[in-house]
Scaffold this motif. Structure first.
Motif, PDB file in Angstrom:
ATOM      1  N   PRO A  32       0.836  -1.214   0.000  1.00 42.67           N
ATOM      2  CA  PRO A  32       0.000   0.000   0.000  1.00 42.67           C
ATOM      3  C   PRO A  32       0.866   1.258   0.000  1.00 42.67           C
ATOM      4  O   PRO A  32       2.032   1.213   0.401  1.00 42.67           O
ATOM      5  N   GLN A  33       0.267   2.373  -0.451  1.00 44.60           N
ATOM      6  CA  GLN A  33       1.014   3.627  -0.522  1.00 44.60           C
ATOM      7  C   GLN A  33       1.498   4.060   0.855  1.00 44.60           C
ATOM      8  O   GLN A  33       0.827   3.814   1.862  1.00 44.60           O
ATOM      9  N   ASP A 120     -15.822   5.033   6.346  1.00 47.26           N
ATOM     10  CA  ASP A 120     -15.584   3.678   6.843  1.00 47.26           C
ATOM     11  C   ASP A 120     -14.776   2.858   5.846  1.00 47.26           C
ATOM     12  O   ASP A 120     -13.937   2.052   6.246  1.00 47.26           O
ATOM     13  N   ARG A 121     -15.018   3.048   4.550  1.00 45.31           N
ATOM     14  CA  ARG A 121     -14.185   2.330   3.594  1.00 45.31           C
ATOM     15  C   ARG A 121     -12.737   2.825   3.694  1.00 45.31           C
ATOM     16  O   ARG A 121     -11.804   2.038   3.718  1.00 45.31           O
ATOM     17  N   ARG A 123     -11.278   4.179   6.243  1.00 42.01           N
ATOM     18  CA  ARG A 123     -10.644   3.758   7.494  1.00 42.01           C
ATOM     19  C   ARG A 123     -10.290   2.281   7.496  1.00 42.01           C
ATOM     20  O   ARG A 123      -9.480   1.837   8.302  1.00 42.01           O
ATOM     21  N   SER A 124     -10.944   1.500   6.620  1.00 42.88           N
ATOM     22  CA  SER A 124     -10.644   0.073   6.603  1.00 42.88           C
ATOM     23  C   SER A 124      -9.490  -0.251   5.655  1.00 42.88           C
ATOM     24  O   SER A 124      -9.152  -1.413   5.471  1.00 42.88           O
ATOM     25  N   LEU A 125      -8.886   0.779   5.044  1.00 48.83           N
ATOM     26  CA  LEU A 125      -7.769   0.537   4.121  1.00 48.83           C
ATOM     27  C   LEU A 125      -6.449   0.476   4.887  1.00 48.83           C
ATOM     28  O   LEU A 125      -6.284   1.168   5.893  1.00 48.83           O
ATOM     29  N   PRO A 126      -5.525  -0.333   4.384  1.00 45.35           N
ATOM     30  CA  PRO A 126      -4.238  -0.469   5.095  1.00 45.35           C
ATOM     31  C   PRO A 126      -3.274   0.667   4.773  1.00 45.35           C
ATOM     32  O   PRO A 126      -2.149   0.433   4.357  1.00 45.35           O
ATOM     33  N   VAL A 127      -3.728   1.917   4.913  1.00 48.28           N
ATOM     34  CA  VAL A 127      -2.832   3.058   4.693  1.00 48.28           C
ATOM     35  C   VAL A 127      -2.735   3.876   5.983  1.00 48.28           C
ATOM     36  O   VAL A 127      -3.580   3.744   6.861  1.00 48.28           O
ATOM     37  N   ARG A 129      -3.283   6.183   8.724  1.00 49.72           N
ATOM     38  CA  ARG A 129      -4.629   6.681   9.015  1.00 49.72           C
ATOM     39  C   ARG A 129      -4.821   8.185   8.814  1.00 49.72           C
ATOM     40  O   ARG A 129      -5.825   8.591   8.246  1.00 49.72           O
TER      41      ARG A 129
ATOM     42  N   ALA B 104     -19.385   0.177   4.165  1.00 46.32           N
ATOM     43  CA  ALA B 104     -18.381   1.057   3.584  1.00 46.32           C
ATOM     44  C   ALA B 104     -18.835   1.463   2.201  1.00 46.32           C
ATOM     45  O   ALA B 104     -19.010   0.640   1.322  1.00 46.32           O
ATOM     46  N   LEU B 122      -4.273   3.786  -3.776  1.00 41.88           N
ATOM     47  CA  LEU B 122      -4.015   3.718  -2.337  1.00 41.88           C
ATOM     48  C   LEU B 122      -3.465   2.358  -1.939  1.00 41.88           C
ATOM     49  O   LEU B 122      -2.617   2.253  -1.055  1.00 41.88           O
ATOM     50  N   LEU B 123      -3.954   1.321  -2.634  1.00 45.08           N
ATOM     51  CA  LEU B 123      -3.515  -0.023  -2.281  1.00 45.08           C
ATOM     52  C   LEU B 123      -2.166  -0.355  -2.903  1.00 45.08           C
ATOM     53  O   LEU B 123      -1.657  -1.456  -2.729  1.00 45.08           O
TER      54      LEU B 123
END
Lengths: 283, 339
Positions: A32-33, A120-121, A123-127, A129, B104, B122-123
């Motif tokens: 992830p970025q 919420d989407r 916040r659920s990403l692995p970047v 915060r 989400a 982002l990923l």
């Protein structure tokens, strides 16, 4: 399947299960970025939103023009003898007022994201915060620059002549953007605490009105009662306006610039962690 | 009235035999003020397949999932996703899960393509490969023609598809699928079901919440029934049905005025309670294995109480739900009342 005349029927838009399987199997699993790249990507999202909802630029163009014209023509003569004379004093102030007023839309936009579940989407990403908030604030800097340009151009038309020249004006705008970015954390914090975008707007106005009007933006504090002078003197917006005035007119403003930078650091240092604590565990 | 069908054994954080579970919670608790939304949930969900999460609004399904997806911190107990603690190792959890639906949302003001591009960037996809990936997903989900349109202009079915596409930009190991077919027409519903089956075939574990019991019946390998913040039953759809009784007898009497008479007679012969349904002619009874069902029907006829219809079948999950919670699945409390 063929129809009577031998042509294929129109393929209805439908998911192709085999292609979905292929897509699942073929995707990458990249890293992830990082914090900076992710913040930039979120900033890009803010710009995309401006492209699709250009109405939000109304606030950053028409509102400052209106404010400038109302104050310059309605009060200019009474306050400083003439419009031209007042504009020299007032334009740096109205520049500050315009930018600070539109910082609150950062909070309104964030609250809308919460309401719609977009946050919420995110916040659920692995970047990292804070990148969503930092990115949104950075994207908004574009709006602030645009509003600054509008106010400055209008000022030049009205007879504003910055003694500090281009470099003075650029330094003033730069300082203003730093402070606006820092002030934005108040609105992101409010956005995470309040239920609706309207509530965020209401609270923001309640903070901004006294903050901007209780300053030296419109008039010299020397004409105010003593207790109010004391309030105006400690108001960070007064320091900001003094610094911006000094920079655009090419006068020494070093101590005020430092004071403003100090306020900016303090705002981020206090509200950044508060906001992120709230962000990490929002119901 | 609680029934534990193959209840999850109380276990420590380390799964027996070293097998890593997709989801494992032990005594999970989450409170909002004085409301206990999740009240000691124990889950052991293995890797692979579809696990159904069934329960009325306000039962604690959403809160449990938000804790599992690292969006909320639990107040008690522990939760692990693929062995990673949701509090202390949240980043590792986020790297492996995806959320959909109400959990989400996408940015409605952006186009479908922009939403996918944003997520792909982002990923960690490069600019060029993000574009390729977005195009590939749009095409797989039949959305190429709508790629440049704002998501808020999408139909319900397209919305679910872009939503699922967005959650598989990087293939997740676990997808939280929230009521994926609510409000969809039967054709779109079948399309979504096909996609869910494709996800599972691709090796992804799916946690499905639904209010449609036939959806859980169709898709889920196992089901947890949740009510008032607790898991009240768990098992395969078949096991849950078997726990209620071997079958359900539905009859409709020809003359609704004589329904009470028919009810008394059935209760006497079957020896089980018979309920009067909303339909003024209908009666329902859960009949255990070996109940004298045929004799009961004959008795009705002999008593001069002709029937318009009768049916004997496996209980539906609706009936399972009723039996477990004491209220029907569709008569749920208002979500606004119970956070």
């Amino acid at each position: 399947m063929t129809t009577l005349d031998g042509t294929r029927p129109a393929v209805p838009a439908a998911p192709d299960t085999a292609a979905v399987l292929a897509a699942l199997g073929s995707g990458e699993r990249p890293r992830p970025q990082g914090p900076l790249a992710a913040s930039t990507t979120f900033g890009w999202r803010t710009l995309l939103r401006i492209k699709h909802v250009p109405e939000q630029l109304f606030d950053v163009t028409v509102f400052p023009v209106m404010l400038t014209l109302i104050f310059a023509y309605l009060f200019g003569g009474a306050l400083a003898g003439s419009v031209e004379a007042y504009v020299q004093f007032f334009l740096p102030g109205i520049l500050v007022q315009s930018i600070l007023m539109i910082t609150m839309y950062t909070g309104v936009a964030l609250n809308t994201d919460i309401e719609k579940g977009v946050l919420d989407r995110i916040r659920s990403l692995p970047v990292w915060r804070p990148s969503a908030l930092v990115g949104a604030l950075l994207g908004d800097v574009v709006r602030f620059v645009l509003a600054s340009a509008v106010v400055l151009c209008l000022g030049l038309v009205l007879g504003f002549r910055p003694g500090g020249g281009l470099s003075g004006v650029l330094a003033a705008v730069g300082l203003l953007l730093v402070f606006a970015f820092a002030l934005g954390w108040i609105w992101t914090y409010l956005a995470l605490r309040l239920r609706t975008p309207q509530a965020v707007m209401g609270w923001s106005m309640m903070v901004l009105m006294p903050l901007t009007f209780g300053s030296n933006i419109f008039v010299d504090p020397a004409t105010m009662p003593g207790w109010l002078q004391a309030v105006v003197a400690v108001n960070p917006v007064s320091s900001l306006v003094t610094a911006v005035r000094g920079l655009v007119h090419g006068e020494a403003a070093g101590s005020d610039v430092l004071l403003v930078l100090g306020w900016a650091v303090a705002l981020v240092a206090v509200l950044g962690p508060l906001t992120m604590r709230r962000y990490g565990n929002r119901a | 009235m609680t029934a534990y069908v193959d209840a999850a054994p109380a276990g420590g954080p380390v799964p027996a035999g070293g097998e890593v579970l997709a989801i494992e919670t032990v005594g999970l608790v989450k409170r909002f003020g004085s409301t206990v939304a999740v009240d000691g949930v124990d889950l052991r969900i293995p890797v692979g397949g579809v696990h159904g999460f069934l329960g009325p609004n306000g039962a604690g399904k959403t809160t449990t999932i938000r804790v599992l997806a690292t969006l909320l911190r639990p107040d008690g107990g522990s939760a692990r996703v693929f062995g990673h603690d949701v509090v202390t190792d949240a980043d590792a959890v986020r790297a492996r899960v995806s959320l959909t639906g109400q959990f989400a949302s996408l940015d409605e003001d952006l186009t479908g393509a922009e939403n996918l591009l944003l997520l792909a960037r982002l990923l960690g996809y490069s600019r060029a490969s993000a574009r390729t990936r977005a195009d590939q997903l749009l095409s797989a989900f039949g959305l190429t023609a709508a790629a440049g349109r704002q998501v808020k202009q999408y139909s319900g079915g397209m919305r679910r598809r872009i939503d699922i596409a967005a959650s598989i930009v990087v293939r997740p190991d676990l997808v939280f699928l929230d009521e994926p077919t609510t409000g969809l027409d039967p054709r779109s519903r079948n399309q979504v079901w096909d996609v869910v089956r494709a996800l599972v075939a691709g090796g992804t574990t799916v946690l499905l919440t639904t209010q449609y019991l036939d959806e859980a019946d169709q898709l889920a390998d196992r089901i947890s029934v949740i009510d008032t913040g607790r898991v009240i039953a768990e098992g395969t759809p078949g096991e849950l049905k078997a726990s209620v009784g071997s079958g359900t007898l539905h009859v409709r009497v020809l003359d609704p005025a004589r329904r009470p008479e028919a009810r008394q007679l059935l209760e006497r012969v079957l020896g089980v309670p018979v309920t009067e349904d909303g339909d003024p002619a209908a009666l329902t009874a859960r009949v255990p294995d070996g109940a004298p069902t045929a004799r009961a029907l004959t008795a009705l006829e002999e008593a001069g109480l002709p029937l318009a219809q009768f049916a004997l079948g496996q209980p539906s999950l609706d009936e399972v739900f009723l039996a477990l919670t004491g209220r029907p699945a569709d008569r749920t409390p208002d979500p606004e009342e119970q956070p």
